[in-house]
Design an enzyme around this catalytic site. Structure first.
Site, short mmCIF file in Angstrom:
data_model
loop_
_atom_site.label_atom_id
_atom_site.label_comp_id
_atom_site.label_asym_id
_atom_site.label_seq_id
_atom_site.Cartn_x
_atom_site.Cartn_y
_atom_site.Cartn_z
N GLU A 179 0.83 -1.20 0.00
CA GLU A 179 0.00 0.00 0.00
C GLU A 179 0.86 1.25 0.00
O GLU A 179 1.94 1.26 0.58
CB GLU A 179 -0.85 0.05 1.29
N ARG A 238 -15.97 -8.04 14.77
CA ARG A 238 -16.11 -8.40 16.19
C ARG A 238 -16.31 -7.11 17.00
O ARG A 238 -16.29 -6.02 16.44
CB ARG A 238 -14.84 -9.08 16.67
P1 ADP Z 1 -8.87 -3.52 18.41
O1 ADP Z 1 -8.52 -3.72 16.97
O2 ADP Z 1 -10.12 -4.20 18.89
O3 ADP Z 1 -8.75 -2.16 18.90
P2 ADP Z 1 -6.48 -4.85 19.29
O4 ADP Z 1 -6.13 -5.32 17.93
O5 ADP Z 1 -5.55 -4.04 20.08
O6 ADP Z 1 -7.85 -4.15 19.30
O7 ADP Z 1 -7.01 -6.02 20.22
C1 ADP Z 1 -7.22 -7.30 19.86
C2 ADP Z 1 -6.07 -8.06 20.49
O8 ADP Z 1 -6.27 -8.18 21.90
C3 ADP Z 1 -5.97 -9.46 20.02
O9 ADP Z 1 -5.23 -9.54 18.83
C4 ADP Z 1 -5.25 -10.15 21.16
O10 ADP Z 1 -3.85 -10.08 21.06
C5 ADP Z 1 -5.65 -9.36 22.36
N1 ADP Z 1 -6.60 -10.07 23.21
C6 ADP Z 1 -7.46 -11.01 22.84
N2 ADP Z 1 -8.22 -11.41 23.83
C7 ADP Z 1 -7.85 -10.70 24.90
C8 ADP Z 1 -8.29 -10.64 26.25
N3 ADP Z 1 -9.30 -11.37 26.70
N4 ADP Z 1 -7.70 -9.78 27.09
C9 ADP Z 1 -6.72 -9.00 26.65
N5 ADP Z 1 -6.28 -9.02 25.38
C10 ADP Z 1 -6.82 -9.85 24.51
P1 ADP Z 2 -4.06 -4.52 11.62
O1 ADP Z 2 -4.83 -5.66 11.06
O2 ADP Z 2 -2.74 -4.94 12.12
O3 ADP Z 2 -4.89 -3.72 12.56
P2 ADP Z 2 -4.39 -2.29 9.73
O4 ADP Z 2 -4.42 -2.43 8.24
O5 ADP Z 2 -5.68 -2.01 10.40
O6 ADP Z 2 -3.73 -3.60 10.34
O7 ADP Z 2 -3.33 -1.17 10.09
C1 ADP Z 2 -2.92 -0.95 11.42
C2 ADP Z 2 -2.33 0.44 11.55
O8 ADP Z 2 -1.25 0.64 10.63
C3 ADP Z 2 -3.27 1.57 11.23
O9 ADP Z 2 -4.06 1.92 12.33
C4 ADP Z 2 -2.32 2.67 10.84
O10 ADP Z 2 -1.75 3.25 11.97
C5 ADP Z 2 -1.23 1.95 10.11
N1 ADP Z 2 -1.47 1.91 8.66
C6 ADP Z 2 -2.10 0.94 7.99
N2 ADP Z 2 -2.15 1.21 6.68
C7 ADP Z 2 -1.51 2.37 6.49
C8 ADP Z 2 -1.19 3.18 5.33
N3 ADP Z 2 -1.53 2.79 4.11
N4 ADP Z 2 -0.53 4.32 5.53
C9 ADP Z 2 -0.16 4.71 6.76
N5 ADP Z 2 -0.41 3.99 7.87
C10 ADP Z 2 -1.08 2.84 7.75
#
Ligand code: ADP
Ligand code: ADP
Ligand code: MG
Length: 659
Positions: free
Chosen positions: A198, A295
């Site tokens: 990207e 979710r």
């Molecule tokens: P979101 O995208 O919902 O903001 P995150 O990606 O930070 O949040 O949170 C999801 C992550 O939290 C999961 O990938 C896992 O590593 C972690 N996780 C899953 N279950 C639990 C739990 N019961 N308590 C704390 N952390 C968890």
């Molecule tokens: P994940 O599945 O790990 O949550 P995301 O695609 O949601 O992956 O990206 C996680 C974070 O990475 C975003 O919240 C942002 O901070 C950064 N990010 C993702 N894509 C881009 C982009 N194209 N340019 C700049 N930052 C990005």
């Protein structure tokens, strides 16, 4: 509505789901691993069952479904993480006649991989980040694509999550190495090494929309959450409304988000994540679809605060086949809400997780103050284990304006106390006080660019807190054994100029295991003085909390803790365990009245070496073990300070320096 629910998760989100289930009259069935025995969520549940061995049970879909059937669970809430986005697991629940509280397996699959989700969104007219998300995984080809897209680019695992398998590449010559490491990480973490490329958005703001759909064709959005305060692509603080988001862009994002959900045939709670370009003013044409999380999100309480709704209740209702409780125009967005994630980690050492027993914890939301909410899976006495996410709590505030919400979160962070594991509380305090945060002038790179300023670099502990702990420990010791140093009242005299030229006695302590010397100042009353210089100005003197243990005391102030222990000079003179180096030290401040040995002399264990006189008492210093006297630095008549090394006994056979 369901009669019961089995919760296939742990920690704070299990507690959160239990709360709503109970309110709706459902029986809450918890599962836990042996590693989570006795955890808060198991104490809150109506029924608990242990699964698996060690810490791994939450990923064992088969075992969970077998258990759910055995206990007669009607539905299963997966929380977030673990199996929450696993389409096969959702399908297996269906086959076992247990309602999976979440979208259909089809919708999860459509959104599960970032590349196919982007293709689907493009078809639905939702703007996606420019880049390559096709099937060709040939490294040379991908490098060509990166060049065409133009650097900087982001390599992303298509199966990615939690910021893993992601690499920013700034120059063409770095591409191959970054691609290889991204693929390797993705393969290890997700069992799928495929990536997409990207364009890296210049000044990225992460703004996501909460959406909700039912099985009757209704779909609404519940406004946005700004999650741009991230560290290494992981969210730290989230808020609603997004600061500085033009109404026009907000409306366009809402339309794109509900359009995305409808295109995926979505049912239940979901989050559509966008990246917006702040360098272009967050205009309605400058945001792009990132991914959809199928979710409940960690940060859902922010949305609950501004809408006044219970998202878990909505999840249950939709899963039970009901219609969405409200239509779009009945859903308001009141005031401003902020969530800060409190972690057991050490920001001063690269945010390493800091598991351990929580000795004391005070986060005010527990008392139910209006506008303050704390979601946690822990109470004082519980342990943060190394097996799971190190998040201790989510601190959520809600206030009429963003400025009020910031003031409120700052006050809560100031008052928060967590003793035992190290936490990111001080880091959060510094972050939320940053002028850029107050102005809403930040992007996803802000935290990583200002780590030192935010206190995320090693620095000395708060000297006032250390002294308060040392004083408490001295008082405790003096209560057990009268000491010439009592009584202590450091704060009574701390600002007094009478101390100039006062008699100073050294006090040896360890601070977080490192030996340090504090100074005891005698001037009628006694005071302690830190080695580290003058106390900070009164305006920046956070309250000090002390927590005593058998071995020492934790001093907590401003979100940081230090563990202080007294080095007992008498034990040490007798050759305590810290005397592995054979050092012979003065047990207290005094004068050397006799020396019984010379440099190079051979001595027996326990042999008398010198006598120190202090407070009209004589203390004999003896050899900790057999050896040869070395580094003899004192003469008869010398004044010595407590803990000062007078000589060393070199063990027989200890390596000599080079000749
Ligand atoms: P979101 O995208 O919902 O903001 P995150 O990606 O930070 O949040 O949170 C999801 C992550 O939290 C999961 O990938 C896992 O590593 C972690 N996780 C899953 N279950 C639990 C739990 N019961 N308590 C704390 N952390 C968890
Ligand atoms: P994940 O599945 O790990 O949550 P995301 O695609 O949601 O992956 O990206 C996680 C974070 O990475 C975003 O919240 C942002 O901070 C950064 N990010 C993702 N894509 C881009 C982009 N194209 N340019 C700049 N930052 C990005
Ligand atoms: Mg994401």
């Amino acid at each position: 509505m369901f009669a019961n629910v089995i919760i296939a998760n742990r920690g704070e989100i299990a507690c959160r789901v239990i709360r709503t289930a109970r309110r709706l009259g459902m029986r809450a069935i918890a599962i836990h691993t042996p590693a989570d025995r006795g955890a808060l969520f198991t104490r809150l549940a109506d029924e608990v069952h242990e699964i698996g061995e060690g810490a791994n049970g939450y990923l064992d879909g088969e075992a969970i479904i077998a258990l759910a059937r055995r206990v007669g669970a009607e539905c299963l809430h997966p929380g977030y993480g673990f199996l929450s986005e696993n389409a096969e697991f959702a399908e297996a629940c269906g086959r076992a006649n247990i309602v999976f509280v979440g979208p259909s397996p089809g919708a999860m699959r459509a959104m599960g991989l970032k590349n196919s989700a982007k293709t689907l969104m493009q078809k639905a007219g939702v703007p996606v980040v420019p880049g390559y998300h096709g099937d060709n995984q040939n490294p040379k080809f991908l490098r060509e694509k990166a060049y065409e897209i133009g650097y900087p680019v982001l390599i992303k695992a298509i199966a990615g999550g939690g910021g893993r398998g992601m690499r920013r590449v700034d120059a063409h010559m770095e591409f191959d190495a970054q691609l290889e490491s991204a693929m390797r990480e993705a393969q290890a973490a997700f069992g799928d090494g495929r990536v997409l490329i990207e364009k890296y958005v210049a000044s990225p703001r992460h703004i996501e929309l909460q959406v909700f759909a039912d099985a009757h064709g209704n779909c609404v959005h519940l406004y946005e959450r700004d999650c741009s305060l991230q560290r290494r692509h992981q969210k730290v603080v989230e808020e609603c409304p997004a600061p500085g988001l033009p109404e026009e862009t907000r409306a366009a994002m809402a339309k794109a988000a509900t359009g995305a959900a409808l295109a995926a045939g979505y049912v239940g709670a979901g989050t559509v994540e966008f990246i917006a370009d702040a360098s272009r003013g967050l205009g309605p044409a400058d945001f792009f679809f990132l991914e959809m999380n199928t979710r409940l999100q960690v940060e859902h309480p922010v949305t609950e605060a501004v809408t006044g709704l219970d998202l878990v209740e909505w999840q249950f209702r939709v899963a039970a086949g009901e219609r969405l409780p409200l239509a779009q125009d009945e859903i308001g967005c009141e005031g401003a809400a902020i969530e800060a994630r409190v972690y057991a980690e050490d920001p001063e050492h690269n945010f390493l997780p800091s598991p351990g027993r929580i000795l004391a914890m005070s986060l005010h939301g527990e008392e139910g103050i209006k506008g303050i909410r704390v979601d946690t899976g822990f109470a004082a006495g519980d342990s943060v284990t190394p097996f799971y996410d190190a998040m201790i709590a989510k601190l959520i505030v809600h206030a009429p304006t963003r400025a009020d919400a910031l003031a409120s979160v700052n006050k809560e962070l100031d008052d928060a106390v967590v003793i035992g594991p190290k936490t990111n509380l001080a880091f959060l305090r510094a972050l939320m006080r940053s002028p850029e945060v107050a102005e809403g002038a930040f992007d996803t790179g802000f935290i990583d660019a200002h780590l030192a300023r935010l206190g995320a670099a090693p620095h000395a502990p708060d000297s006032r807190a250390v002294l308060a702990a040392a004083q408490r420990l001295l008082a405790r010791r003096d209560a057990l054994r009268p000491s010439p140093l009592a009584p202590f009242d450091p704060w009574g005299v701390a600002d007094s100029f009478e101390l100039v030229g006062a008699r100073r006695l050294g006090l040896d302590v360890t601070i977080d295991g490192r030996p340090e010397r504090l100074h005891v100042i005698g001037a009628g009353q006694h005071a302690l003085e830190a080695a580290g210089g003058p106390a900070p100005p009164a305006a920046d003197r956070p309250e000090i909390s002390l927590f005593e243990t058998a071995d020492g005391a934790y001093a907590f102030a401003g979100g940081r803790q230090a563990f202080v222990a007294l080095i007992d000079p008498l034990e040490r003179a007798a050759g305590g365990p810290e005397e592995g180096d054979g050092g012979v030290r003065a047990p207290m401040n005094g004068r050397i009245v006799s020396l019984a040995v010379e440099e190079g002399e051979t001595v027996e264990a326990g042999q008398r070496l010198a006598v120190v006189e202090a407070m009209k008492m004589e203390h004999a210093l003896t050899a900790p073990f057999a050896g040869v006297v070395a580094d003899l630095v004192a003469n008869i008549g010398d004044q010595v300070e407590m803990g000062e090394r007078i000589m060393r006994v070199q063990a027989a056979g200890e390596a000599e320096g080079p000749p």
